[in-house]
Design a protein around this motif. Structure first.
Motif, PDB file in Angstrom:
ATOM      1  N   LEU A   4      -2.854  -4.544  15.440  1.00  0.00           N
ATOM      2  CA  LEU A   4      -3.139  -3.119  15.612  1.00  0.00           C
ATOM      3  C   LEU A   4      -3.341  -2.449  14.255  1.00  0.00           C
ATOM      4  O   LEU A   4      -4.136  -1.518  14.118  1.00  0.00           O
ATOM      5  N   ASP A   5      -2.640  -2.945  13.244  1.00  0.00           N
ATOM      6  CA  ASP A   5      -2.804  -2.427  11.888  1.00  0.00           C
ATOM      7  C   ASP A   5      -4.244  -2.664  11.412  1.00  0.00           C
ATOM      8  O   ASP A   5      -4.894  -1.782  10.856  1.00  0.00           O
ATOM      9  N   MET A   6      -4.731  -3.869  11.683  1.00  0.00           N
ATOM     10  CA  MET A   6      -6.108  -4.189  11.301  1.00  0.00           C
ATOM     11  C   MET A   6      -7.077  -3.199  11.950  1.00  0.00           C
ATOM     12  O   MET A   6      -7.984  -2.661  11.310  1.00  0.00           O
ATOM     13  N   SER A   7      -6.848  -2.951  13.241  1.00  0.00           N
ATOM     14  CA  SER A   7      -7.785  -2.090  13.973  1.00  0.00           C
ATOM     15  C   SER A   7      -7.691  -0.641  13.516  1.00  0.00           C
ATOM     16  O   SER A   7      -8.708   0.025  13.328  1.00  0.00           O
ATOM     17  N   ARG A   8      -6.448  -0.138  13.321  1.00  0.00           N
ATOM     18  CA  ARG A   8      -6.361   1.282  12.947  1.00  0.00           C
ATOM     19  C   ARG A   8      -6.873   1.496  11.520  1.00  0.00           C
ATOM     20  O   ARG A   8      -7.410   2.554  11.203  1.00  0.00           O
ATOM     21  N   THR A   9      -6.715   0.480  10.661  1.00  0.00           N
ATOM     22  CA  THR A   9      -7.219   0.633   9.292  1.00  0.00           C
ATOM     23  C   THR A   9      -8.741   0.755   9.295  1.00  0.00           C
ATOM     24  O   THR A   9      -9.311   1.553   8.539  1.00  0.00           O
ATOM     25  N   ALA A  10      -9.394  -0.019  10.169  1.00  0.00           N
ATOM     26  CA  ALA A  10     -10.860   0.089  10.254  1.00  0.00           C
ATOM     27  C   ALA A  10     -11.252   1.507  10.676  1.00  0.00           C
ATOM     28  O   ALA A  10     -12.203   2.088  10.135  1.00  0.00           O
ATOM     29  N   VAL A  11     -10.492   2.080  11.622  1.00  0.00           N
ATOM     30  CA  VAL A  11     -10.795   3.449  12.063  1.00  0.00           C
ATOM     31  C   VAL A  11     -10.525   4.446  10.922  1.00  0.00           C
ATOM     32  O   VAL A  11     -11.308   5.371  10.692  1.00  0.00           O
ATOM     33  N   ASN A  12      -9.438   4.232  10.192  1.00  0.00           N
ATOM     34  CA  ASN A  12      -9.143   5.104   9.036  1.00  0.00           C
ATOM     35  C   ASN A  12     -10.322   5.134   8.069  1.00  0.00           C
ATOM     36  O   ASN A  12     -10.762   6.194   7.628  1.00  0.00           O
ATOM     37  N   VAL A  13     -10.804   3.942   7.740  1.00  0.00           N
ATOM     38  CA  VAL A  13     -11.876   3.847   6.751  1.00  0.00           C
ATOM     39  C   VAL A  13     -13.175   4.442   7.302  1.00  0.00           C
ATOM     40  O   VAL A  13     -13.907   5.142   6.598  1.00  0.00           O
ATOM     41  N   PHE A  14     -13.434   4.186   8.591  1.00  0.00           N
ATOM     42  CA  PHE A  14     -14.678   4.711   9.155  1.00  0.00           C
ATOM     43  C   PHE A  14     -14.675   6.237   9.131  1.00  0.00           C
ATOM     44  O   PHE A  14     -15.683   6.869   8.819  1.00  0.00           O
ATOM     45  N   SER A  15     -13.524   6.827   9.441  1.00  0.00           N
ATOM     46  CA  SER A  15     -13.471   8.287   9.444  1.00  0.00           C
ATOM     47  C   SER A  15     -13.719   8.852   8.042  1.00  0.00           C
ATOM     48  O   SER A  15     -14.419   9.855   7.885  1.00  0.00           O
ATOM     49  N   ASP A  16     -13.169   8.194   7.018  1.00  0.00           N
ATOM     50  CA  ASP A  16     -13.447   8.659   5.642  1.00  0.00           C
ATOM     51  C   ASP A  16     -14.946   8.648   5.382  1.00  0.00           C
ATOM     52  O   ASP A  16     -15.504   9.567   4.782  1.00  0.00           O
ATOM     53  N   SER A  17     -15.601   7.565   5.834  1.00  0.00           N
ATOM     54  CA  SER A  17     -17.025   7.426   5.544  1.00  0.00           C
ATOM     55  C   SER A  17     -17.832   8.479   6.304  1.00  0.00           C
ATOM     56  O   SER A  17     -18.810   9.019   5.782  1.00  0.00           O
ATOM     57  N   VAL A  18     -17.403   8.796   7.531  1.00  0.00           N
ATOM     58  CA  VAL A  18     -18.100   9.852   8.289  1.00  0.00           C
ATOM     59  C   VAL A  18     -17.924  11.182   7.546  1.00  0.00           C
ATOM     60  O   VAL A  18     -18.862  11.978   7.429  1.00  0.00           O
ATOM     61  N   GLY A  19     -16.709  11.391   7.012  1.00  0.00           N
ATOM     62  CA  GLY A  19     -16.464  12.612   6.241  1.00  0.00           C
ATOM     63  C   GLY A  19     -17.427  12.714   5.062  1.00  0.00           C
ATOM     64  O   GLY A  19     -17.987  13.782   4.795  1.00  0.00           O
ATOM     65  N   ALA A  20     -17.649  11.612   4.374  1.00  0.00           N
ATOM     66  CA  ALA A  20     -18.561  11.634   3.220  1.00  0.00           C
ATOM     67  C   ALA A  20     -19.971  12.015   3.660  1.00  0.00           C
ATOM     68  O   ALA A  20     -20.665  12.791   2.987  1.00  0.00           O
ATOM     69  N   VAL A  21     -20.394  11.501   4.825  1.00  0.00           N
ATOM     70  CA  VAL A  21     -21.741  11.825   5.318  1.00  0.00           C
ATOM     71  C   VAL A  21     -21.820  13.305   5.705  1.00  0.00           C
ATOM     72  O   VAL A  21     -22.785  14.007   5.366  1.00  0.00           O
ATOM     73  N   VAL A  22     -20.786  13.790   6.396  1.00  0.00           N
ATOM     74  CA  VAL A  22     -20.780  15.195   6.815  1.00  0.00           C
ATOM     75  C   VAL A  22     -20.880  16.115   5.588  1.00  0.00           C
ATOM     76  O   VAL A  22     -21.686  17.044   5.549  1.00  0.00           O
ATOM     77  N   ILE A  23     -20.070  15.826   4.576  1.00  0.00           N
ATOM     78  CA  ILE A  23     -20.078  16.678   3.382  1.00  0.00           C
ATOM     79  C   ILE A  23     -21.420  16.560   2.654  1.00  0.00           C
ATOM     80  O   ILE A  23     -22.017  17.563   2.246  1.00  0.00           O
ATOM     81  N   ALA A  24     -21.926  15.340   2.527  1.00  0.00           N
ATOM     82  CA  ALA A  24     -23.199  15.145   1.822  1.00  0.00           C
ATOM     83  C   ALA A  24     -24.317  15.925   2.510  1.00  0.00           C
ATOM     84  O   ALA A  24     -25.140  16.574   1.877  1.00  0.00           O
ATOM     85  N   ARG A  25     -24.327  15.896   3.840  1.00  0.00           N
ATOM     86  CA  ARG A  25     -25.366  16.610   4.587  1.00  0.00           C
ATOM     87  C   ARG A  25     -25.204  18.121   4.425  1.00  0.00           C
ATOM     88  O   ARG A  25     -26.179  18.847   4.286  1.00  0.00           O
ATOM     89  N   SER A  26     -23.941  18.580   4.424  1.00  0.00           N
ATOM     90  CA  SER A  26     -23.739  20.025   4.306  1.00  0.00           C
ATOM     91  C   SER A  26     -24.078  20.501   2.902  1.00  0.00           C
ATOM     92  O   SER A  26     -24.346  21.675   2.680  1.00  0.00           O
ATOM     93  N   GLU A  27     -24.090  19.587   1.955  1.00  0.00           N
ATOM     94  CA  GLU A  27     -24.470  19.933   0.579  1.00  0.00           C
ATOM     95  C   GLU A  27     -25.984  19.810   0.372  1.00  0.00           C
ATOM     96  O   GLU A  27     -26.474  19.964  -0.736  1.00  0.00           O
ATOM     97  N   GLY A  28     -26.693  19.432   1.436  1.00  0.00           N
ATOM     98  CA  GLY A  28     -28.152  19.326   1.350  1.00  0.00           C
ATOM     99  C   GLY A  28     -28.635  18.111   0.578  1.00  0.00           C
ATOM    100  O   GLY A  28     -29.706  18.148  -0.049  1.00  0.00           O
ATOM    101  N   GLU A  29     -27.871  17.026   0.620  1.00  0.00           N
ATOM    102  CA  GLU A  29     -28.319  15.826  -0.105  1.00  0.00           C
ATOM    103  C   GLU A  29     -29.484  15.157   0.625  1.00  0.00           C
ATOM    104  O   GLU A  29     -29.467  15.062   1.851  1.00  0.00           O
ATOM    105  N   PRO A  30     -30.482  14.682  -0.113  1.00  0.00           N
ATOM    106  CA  PRO A  30     -31.615  14.037   0.533  1.00  0.00           C
ATOM    107  C   PRO A  30     -31.322  12.568   0.843  1.00  0.00           C
ATOM    108  O   PRO A  30     -30.476  11.949   0.203  1.00  0.00           O
ATOM    109  N   ASN A  31     -32.015  12.058   1.848  1.00  0.00           N
ATOM    110  CA  ASN A  31     -32.001  10.625   2.133  1.00  0.00           C
ATOM    111  C   ASN A  31     -30.642  10.034   2.517  1.00  0.00           C
ATOM    112  O   ASN A  31     -30.375   8.865   2.246  1.00  0.00           O
TER     113      ASN A  31
END
Ligand code: ASP
Length: 437
Positions: free
Chosen positions: A400-427
């Motif tokens: 379960l640790d393996m699985s929740r860690t993957a979710v932890n990391v994925f959420s961080d990465s989604v956060g990076a995309v959300v912020i990048a898009r809100s900052e108007g980053e291209p591509n």
């Protein structure tokens, strides 16, 4: 999706061969399961070989963390300056962390209330007593976070070198944030030297990450084969209902909630994002450590998803310790499961307390294996629930640790995309820039 967007995606390359890593996971499950704990090859116990190779890979990743995180945060903040950009990105990032963690906990509480796994497992399988308590104490020892005050204290470590040596990321990040901000306020001459220096360190660390990642298929194979050969599949049977609840809730967050955020808030194609992040997801899964995965997450988000270094280096290292959706969800499910096991009916108010504590402790939990067990003992104690039941959880915690860690990391990465898009980053994921919001 625009044709323009589709054209861009061809240029996005996966940093490592995802196919090779996926194959490694499949082979590892097979090898670990068939071989079991005692299989030997030319007189060597296979389990020990897996453990040795896995540790080499893990150490190589961990070796990168301190310099990479410091350089990423310092150069990232340094390039933003201390003006409105930092405040804006900082505020949005925290809002994202808070929002998704809350959604994750709600999901966990919903599933555990609907499925009621505690009613399925039998209490007699629980052996109360000293052995369990000792096992719990051993599993949680040295994982930091004695209490809630501990979280705040770790923001300001008395000795920054010691914080680095002990992998206390929060303290390291506070220091790096301050360093980055004040680096922009000193005289231009020395300020430019420092900026160039940290940028250089960052680039070198990313190159070393590239190198370590080439060994990812071997490392991932070893780590997964070790876990499977150790635990086999039998250990899971008595707690199948509990495991299923956790896995279903995690899957819901990973496959429904977060992609909806990608689609409707970030306006990108979630499938592309999964594809870009797969190496990071598999590394998180096999290492059970968000911190050890940071180098891979950075690599995937910049090279695979096209998020700028400026955004990635702020959102990801911080997210690796502060934003743990999978962990927060897990904490809630475990506590309610244990309450159900003992026939304790938690009122709505008590469930709200669980929610709040899960939210707060998931911030303080370190990005290392089994770290959330400490937070869980804290929540159980504050609700007056017996700690011994944790002994039962330990048996299945690894997977379960393996699985929740993957979710932890994925959420961080989604956060990076959300912020990048809100900052108007291209591509970002092949999409044209949006007007910054
Ligand atoms: N292993 C998790 C992580 O590193 C933390 C935990 O939930 O134990 O993200």
């Amino acid at each position: 999706m625009s044709a323009h967007g589709a054209g861009h995606v061809a240029s996005v390359r996966a940093p490592v061969s995802v196919r090779a890593i996926l194959l490694a996971v499949a082979l590892a499950v097979l090898a670990g399961w068939l071989g079991g704990p005692d299989a030997q090859l030319i007189g060597l116990r296979l389990h020990d070989v897996y453990a040795f190779v896995g540790e080499l890979f893990l150490n190589a990743l961990k070796m990168l963390i301190v310099p990479l995180v410091m350089a990423a945060v310092i150069s990232g903040v340094g390039s933003m300056g201390d003006g409105p950009a930092l405040g804006r990105i900082g505020g949005r990032t925290l809002l994202y962390y808070l929002g998704t963690s809350l959604l994750a906990i709600f999901t966990g509480l919903l599933f555990v209330n609907l499925i009621q796994p505690g009613a399925m497992a039998e209490l007699p399988t629980l052996a109360h007593g000293a052995a369990e308590s000792a096992a719990v104490a051993a599993a949680t020892e040295g994982r930091g976070l004695g209490d809630l005050a501990g979280i705040f204290k770790s923001l300001f470590p008395p000795n920054i070198i010691a914080a680095g040596a002990q992998g206390q990321m929060l303290g390291l990040i506070t220091f790096s944030l301050l360093f980055g901000v004040f680096m922009t306020r000193i005289e231009k001459g020395p300020g430019d030297v420092l900026r160039a220096f940290w940028q250089g360190v960052f680039e070198v660390m990313m190159r070393i990450t590239d190198l370590v990642l080439r060994f990812a298929p071997i490392g991932v194979f070893a780590l997964v084969a070790k876990v499977v050969s150790e635990s086999g599949l039998d250990a899971f049977r008595p707690l199948a209902g509990f495991m299923l609840t956790v896995l279903l809730a995690l899957a819901f967050h990973l496959l429904v909630t977060l992609p909806l955020i990608l689609r409707f808030i970030a306006g990108v194609n979630p499938v592309r994002h999964y594809r870009a992040m797969l190496p990071a997801l598999l590394t998180a899964f096999s290492t059970s450590s968000s911190s050890a995965t940071v180098p891979v997450t950075m690599e995937c988000i910049e090279k695979g998803a096209g998020v700028s270094n400026r955004t990635a280096s702020f959102v990801l290292p911080l997210g690796a310790t502060v934003n743990m959706d999978g962990t927060a969800l897990y904490e809630g499910v475990v506590v309610l499961f244990i309450a159900q096991l003992y026939g304790v009916d938690l009122s709505l108010m008590q469930q709200l307390t669980v929610l709040l504590l899960a939210l707060m402790t998931s911030v303080g939990v370190a990005g290392i294996p089994a770290a959330s067990l400490v937070a869980i003992t804290l929540i159980l104690t504050s609700l007056g629930l017996p700690l011994e039941a944790m002994g039962l959880i330990l048996a299945v915690d690894r997977v379960l640790d393996m699985s929740r860690t993957a979710v932890n990391v994925f959420s961080d990465s989604v956060g990076a995309v959300v912020i990048a898009r809100s900052e108007g980053e291209p591509n970002v994921l092949g999409e044209p820039a949006r007007v910054p919001s």
